[in-house]
Design a protein around this motif. Structure first.
Motif, mmCIF file in Angstrom:
data_model
loop_
_atom_site.group_PDB
_atom_site.id
_atom_site.type_symbol
_atom_site.label_atom_id
_atom_site.label_comp_id
_atom_site.label_asym_id
_atom_site.label_seq_id
_atom_site.Cartn_x
_atom_site.Cartn_y
_atom_site.Cartn_z
ATOM 1 N N VAL A 155 -88.401 -37.660 21.439
ATOM 2 C CA VAL A 155 -86.957 -37.653 21.704
ATOM 3 C C VAL A 155 -86.519 -38.997 22.287
ATOM 4 O O VAL A 155 -85.537 -39.600 21.844
ATOM 5 C CB VAL A 155 -86.576 -36.489 22.650
ATOM 6 C CG1 VAL A 155 -85.172 -36.658 23.201
ATOM 7 C CG2 VAL A 155 -86.710 -35.157 21.930
ATOM 8 N N VAL A 156 -87.254 -39.497 23.279
ATOM 9 C CA VAL A 156 -86.888 -40.769 23.908
ATOM 10 C C VAL A 156 -87.023 -41.906 22.904
ATOM 11 O O VAL A 156 -86.154 -42.775 22.818
ATOM 12 C CB VAL A 156 -87.735 -41.035 25.170
ATOM 13 C CG1 VAL A 156 -87.452 -42.421 25.735
ATOM 14 C CG2 VAL A 156 -87.464 -39.963 26.223
ATOM 15 N N ALA A 157 -88.095 -41.889 22.116
ATOM 16 C CA ALA A 157 -88.307 -42.940 21.116
ATOM 17 C C ALA A 157 -87.159 -42.965 20.108
ATOM 18 O O ALA A 157 -86.640 -44.034 19.780
ATOM 19 C CB ALA A 157 -89.645 -42.733 20.410
ATOM 20 N N GLU A 158 -86.756 -41.798 19.632
ATOM 21 C CA GLU A 158 -85.660 -41.740 18.671
ATOM 22 C C GLU A 158 -84.367 -42.277 19.276
ATOM 23 O O GLU A 158 -83.666 -43.075 18.658
ATOM 24 C CB GLU A 158 -85.448 -40.305 18.188
ATOM 25 C CG GLU A 158 -84.365 -40.181 17.136
ATOM 26 C CD GLU A 158 -84.188 -38.750 16.649
ATOM 27 O OE1 GLU A 158 -83.049 -38.399 16.298
ATOM 28 O OE2 GLU A 158 -85.186 -38.000 16.626
ATOM 29 N N ARG A 159 -84.071 -41.867 20.503
ATOM 30 C CA ARG A 159 -82.854 -42.337 21.177
ATOM 31 C C ARG A 159 -82.892 -43.845 21.422
ATOM 32 O O ARG A 159 -81.862 -44.501 21.440
ATOM 33 C CB ARG A 159 -82.676 -41.634 22.518
ATOM 34 C CG ARG A 159 -82.303 -40.181 22.406
ATOM 35 C CD ARG A 159 -82.166 -39.577 23.790
ATOM 36 N NE ARG A 159 -81.886 -38.160 23.758
ATOM 37 C CZ ARG A 159 -81.840 -37.398 24.834
ATOM 38 N NH1 ARG A 159 -82.052 -37.911 26.036
ATOM 39 N NH2 ARG A 159 -81.588 -36.111 24.725
ATOM 40 N N ALA A 160 -84.099 -44.386 21.643
ATOM 41 C CA ALA A 160 -84.261 -45.816 21.940
ATOM 42 C C ALA A 160 -84.477 -46.652 20.680
ATOM 43 O O ALA A 160 -84.723 -47.858 20.776
ATOM 44 C CB ALA A 160 -85.424 -46.020 22.911
ATOM 45 N N ASP A 161 -84.423 -46.003 19.512
ATOM 46 C CA ASP A 161 -84.587 -46.691 18.237
ATOM 47 C C ASP A 161 -85.931 -47.404 18.146
ATOM 48 O O ASP A 161 -86.014 -48.598 17.853
ATOM 49 C CB ASP A 161 -83.428 -47.673 18.007
ATOM 50 C CG ASP A 161 -83.369 -48.155 16.565
ATOM 51 O OD1 ASP A 161 -83.795 -47.395 15.663
ATOM 52 O OD2 ASP A 161 -82.909 -49.296 16.337
ATOM 53 N N MET A 162 -86.995 -46.641 18.443
ATOM 54 C CA MET A 162 -88.352 -47.167 18.338
ATOM 55 C C MET A 162 -89.275 -46.019 17.934
ATOM 56 O O MET A 162 -88.852 -44.870 17.907
ATOM 57 C CB MET A 162 -88.784 -47.803 19.663
ATOM 58 C CG MET A 162 -88.809 -46.856 20.846
ATOM 59 S SD MET A 162 -89.016 -47.643 22.474
ATOM 60 C CE MET A 162 -90.295 -48.802 22.211
#
Length: 195
Positions: A27-34
């Motif tokens: 979830v964090v990776a998707e939100r951070a575009d990584m």
């Protein structure tokens, strides 16, 4: 602080904040575009980060960038120059994070700019906070909304983070600036120092 130790400390703090918020790596990776793999490498201290990456991760977590470097069990004591958390921007600047307490009403950064370097590719905004800029060394151009200001050593200016802004080093050597942001902001529209 040793760069490897700093990466490990940052990664541990990042993992702690992510888990406190009940968020998965994905979830964090998707939100951070990584990718989740890249975020995992950062959390394990195996990969360094740029200012821009820290800003994206902080925005994904909904926290200020400085809070990702804060000490969980803070007590009043000097922060030695050698112990400052330091991250590099891709635009030719280096940022020292001077705030160490979590959840404070302000953040403080010392940013050093190489000749010709800017803190962003274009003017950016981040939240609606108060920002204070003091030129410690050199000569800087501040683009603020539709105005341009030339600031020399000892000059300062206060501004709203909701106004598009960016700074560029006009000096033929390294310039340095002190930034104070209150309250801290998370993420930004554009790039620039980690407020």
């Amino acid at each position: 602080m040793d760069p490897k130790q700093e990466r490990i400390r940052f990664g541990n703090r990042l993992r702690s904040v992510r888990k406190q918020r009940g968020l998965t790596l994905s979830v964090v990776a998707e939100r951070a575009d990584m990718t989740a793999g890249a975020l995992s490498q950062i959390e394990r201290g195996r990969s360094g980060v740029t200012v821009e990456t820290v800003v994206r991760i902080a925005g994904a977590l909904g926290v200020s960038t400085g809070s990702l470097f804060a000490e969980e069990e803070w007590t009043p004591q000097p922060l030695r120059k050698a112990d400052r958390a330091q991250i590099a921007g891709s635009e030719g600047y280096v940022e020292d994070i001077l705030s160490r307490r979590p959840d404070v009403s302000f953040e403080v950064f010392e940013v050093r700019y190489m000749p010709g370097a800017s803190d962003a590719e274009k003017p950016y905004i981040h939240g609606d906070s108060e920002e204070f800029l003091l030129i410690l060394r050199g000569r800087m151009k501040l683009l603020l909304d539709d105005e341009e200001f030339i600031l020399e050593e000892g000059d300062s200016i206060e501004l709203q983070t909701s106004l598009p802004h960016m700074v560029t080093n006009l000096y033929d050597g390294e310039s340095a600036a002190l930034w104070v942001i209150s309250p801290p902001t998370s993420g930004r529209n554009g790039q620039g120092h980690s407020s």
